[in-house]
Design an enzyme around this catalytic site. Structure first.
Site, short mmCIF file in Angstrom:
data_model
loop_
_atom_site.label_atom_id
_atom_site.label_comp_id
_atom_site.label_asym_id
_atom_site.label_seq_id
_atom_site.Cartn_x
_atom_site.Cartn_y
_atom_site.Cartn_z
N ARG A 12 0.85 -1.20 0.00
CA ARG A 12 0.00 0.00 0.00
C ARG A 12 0.88 1.25 0.00
O ARG A 12 2.10 1.17 0.18
CB ARG A 12 -1.00 0.01 1.14
CG ARG A 12 -0.44 0.07 2.53
CD ARG A 12 -1.57 -0.07 3.56
NE ARG A 12 -1.06 -0.28 4.89
CZ ARG A 12 -0.85 0.69 5.77
NH1 ARG A 12 -1.13 1.94 5.46
NH2 ARG A 12 -0.37 0.41 6.98
N ILE A 14 3.16 4.37 -0.81
CA ILE A 14 4.31 4.56 -1.70
C ILE A 14 4.85 3.21 -2.16
O ILE A 14 5.18 3.04 -3.34
CB ILE A 14 5.40 5.36 -0.95
CG1 ILE A 14 4.94 6.80 -0.69
CG2 ILE A 14 6.71 5.35 -1.74
CD1 ILE A 14 5.87 7.62 0.21
N THR A 86 5.26 6.26 11.60
CA THR A 86 5.49 7.44 12.45
C THR A 86 4.79 7.21 13.79
O THR A 86 3.76 6.51 13.85
CB THR A 86 4.91 8.72 11.82
OG1 THR A 86 3.54 8.48 11.47
CG2 THR A 86 5.68 9.15 10.59
N TYR A 147 11.50 9.94 14.37
CA TYR A 147 11.45 9.71 12.90
C TYR A 147 12.61 10.41 12.20
O TYR A 147 13.25 9.85 11.31
CB TYR A 147 10.10 10.22 12.41
CG TYR A 147 9.75 9.95 10.97
CD1 TYR A 147 9.28 8.71 10.57
CD2 TYR A 147 9.84 10.96 10.01
CE1 TYR A 147 8.92 8.48 9.24
CE2 TYR A 147 9.48 10.74 8.69
CZ TYR A 147 9.01 9.50 8.31
OH TYR A 147 8.64 9.27 7.00
N PRO A 177 11.44 11.43 0.11
CA PRO A 177 10.19 12.06 -0.32
C PRO A 177 9.85 13.26 0.56
O PRO A 177 10.17 13.28 1.75
CB PRO A 177 9.13 10.96 -0.11
CG PRO A 177 9.89 9.69 0.11
CD PRO A 177 11.20 10.09 0.68
N GLY A 178 9.17 14.22 -0.04
CA GLY A 178 8.49 15.24 0.75
C GLY A 178 7.16 14.66 1.20
O GLY A 178 7.04 13.46 1.42
P1 NDP Z 1 1.93 3.68 4.67
O1 NDP Z 1 1.60 3.87 6.11
O2 NDP Z 1 0.90 4.03 3.65
O3 NDP Z 1 2.41 2.17 4.42
C1 NDP Z 1 3.42 1.63 5.21
C2 NDP Z 1 3.80 0.27 4.70
O4 NDP Z 1 4.84 -0.25 5.54
C3 NDP Z 1 2.66 -0.73 4.76
O5 NDP Z 1 2.72 -1.61 3.65
C4 NDP Z 1 2.93 -1.51 6.05
O6 NDP Z 1 2.43 -2.82 6.05
C5 NDP Z 1 4.45 -1.54 6.02
N1 NDP Z 1 5.00 -1.77 7.35
C6 NDP Z 1 4.92 -0.98 8.45
N2 NDP Z 1 5.53 -1.56 9.50
C7 NDP Z 1 6.00 -2.76 9.03
C8 NDP Z 1 6.71 -3.84 9.63
N3 NDP Z 1 7.10 -3.80 10.92
N4 NDP Z 1 7.03 -4.90 8.86
C9 NDP Z 1 6.68 -4.96 7.55
N5 NDP Z 1 6.01 -3.96 6.94
C10 NDP Z 1 5.66 -2.89 7.67
O7 NDP Z 1 3.28 4.49 4.45
P2 NDP Z 1 3.73 5.42 3.22
O8 NDP Z 1 3.46 4.74 1.94
O9 NDP Z 1 3.20 6.77 3.45
O10 NDP Z 1 5.30 5.49 3.51
C11 NDP Z 1 6.23 4.59 2.90
C12 NDP Z 1 7.63 5.04 3.27
O11 NDP Z 1 7.84 6.37 2.81
C13 NDP Z 1 7.90 5.05 4.77
O12 NDP Z 1 9.23 4.63 5.02
C14 NDP Z 1 7.74 6.51 5.13
O13 NDP Z 1 8.47 6.85 6.28
C15 NDP Z 1 8.27 7.19 3.89
N6 NDP Z 1 7.79 8.55 3.69
C16 NDP Z 1 6.45 8.82 3.56
C17 NDP Z 1 6.02 10.12 3.36
C18 NDP Z 1 4.58 10.47 3.18
O14 NDP Z 1 4.29 11.66 3.10
N7 NDP Z 1 3.67 9.54 3.08
C19 NDP Z 1 6.97 11.23 3.33
C20 NDP Z 1 8.34 10.85 3.45
C21 NDP Z 1 8.72 9.55 3.63
P3 NDP Z 1 0.87 -3.11 6.44
O15 NDP Z 1 0.06 -2.62 5.26
O16 NDP Z 1 0.79 -4.57 6.63
O17 NDP Z 1 0.60 -2.32 7.68
#
Ligand code: NDP
Length: 241
Positions: A12, A14, A86, A147, A177-178
């Site tokens: 899901r 990014i 986060t 974070y 990413p922003g």
């Molecule tokens: P989401 O919350 O939409 O998705 C997070 C994903 O990480 C999910 O697939 C989740 O799995 C998985 N995940 C979380 N914890 C674990 C774990 N312990 N083991 C395995 N999988 C895990 O996040 P985003 O798409 O928004 O973010 C993706 C990345 O980009 C992150 O590293 C985030 O820090 C970074 N980022 C995001 C920004 C934003 O604005 N959205 C900005 C800058 C950076 P599950 O679906 O099973 O929970």
């Protein structure tokens, strides 16, 4: 032969955008997830990309998960460390659990995943490692000491690992990413969201495609001389020197 790519948190947000873009570019893709079964299974049905559940915070689970992906699809050529969370609070209100969960998921996971793919990549003289950090690891952010520290750590880790493996055909890069329109943003109050968009010169949140495009470049064979780099994708919100 199609190259094999593994995306953590690839079902899901990014990560899903990255998984789909890699598949469309001809990679054999595996998408890891942490616990959200419903979303993961819907993603698999919609895309045909196989999904694998394990906790990236757990070193042994990463070893077992990677072994399973490799037995199903072949040796991993491209690792995208995308999973992240986060747990925001200013430091004077932050619990030890909020600190540990973020450091574990966003930074320890990078070690846990890279440690289990790096020897194979070195033996095969080829690899692409791409980690997703954040603008807030570059500039800091109120309420995110945990974070910001974890994501800044990912940037340092990347620079060191790039140097260790540059002569082995392995590139190691980080994408910052922003603010991107995903579930991670959904809990923000509307006035906070508007305040964020007001600080982005591009005038909008980023999309998952904006990030996937950068990852696709770094995953390509043609990007073999790009290593140790920090690719900033943030609509000019913060321009790192
Ligand atoms: P989401 O919350 O939409 O998705 C997070 C994903 O990480 C999910 O697939 C989740 O799995 C998985 N995940 C979380 N914890 C674990 C774990 N312990 N083991 C395995 N999988 C895990 O996040 P985003 O798409 O928004 O973010 C993706 C990345 O980009 C992150 O590293 C985030 O820090 C970074 N980022 C995001 C920004 C934003 O604005 N959205 C900005 C800058 C950076 P599950 O679906 O099973 O929970």
């Amino acid at each position: 032969m199609a190259r094999v790519a593994l995306v953590t948190g690839g079902t899901r947000g990014i990560g899903a955008g990255i998984s789909i873009a890699l598949k469309n570019a001809g990679f054999k893709v595996a998408a890891n997830y942490g616990g959200n079964e419903e979303t993961a299974h819907a993603f698999r049905e919609a895309t045909g990309i196989p999904v694998y559940k394990w906790d990236v915070c757990n070193f042994e689970s990463c070893a077992a998960g990677i072994a399973k992906v490799e037995s199903d699809l072949g040796p991993i050529d491209v690792l995208v460390n995308n999973a992240g969370i986060t747990r925001d609070a200013t430091l004077h209100r932050m619990s030890k659990d909020q600190w540990r969960e973020v450091i574990s998921t966003d930074l320890d996971s990078i070690f846990n995943m890279c440690r289990h793919v790096i020897e194979g990549m070195r033996a095969r003289n080829y690899g692409r490692i791409i980690s997703i950090a954040s603008i807030n690891g570059q500039k800091g952010q109120v309420g995110q000491t945990n974070y910001s520290a974890a994501k800044a750590g990912v940037i340092g880790f990347t620079k060191a690992l790039a140097q260790e493996n540059a002569a082995k055909g392995i590139t190691v890069n980080v994408v910052c990413p922003g603010y991107i329109n995903t579930d991670m943003m959904k809990d923000l109050r509307p006035e906070v969201l508007k305040g964020i968009i007001d600080t982005i010169p591009a005038g909008r949140l980023g999309s998952t495609d904006d990030i996937a495009g950068g990852v696709l470049y770094l995953a390509a064979e043609q990007a073999g001389f790009t290593t140790g780099a920090t690719l900033t994708i943030n609509g000019a919100q913060y321009i790192a020197g």
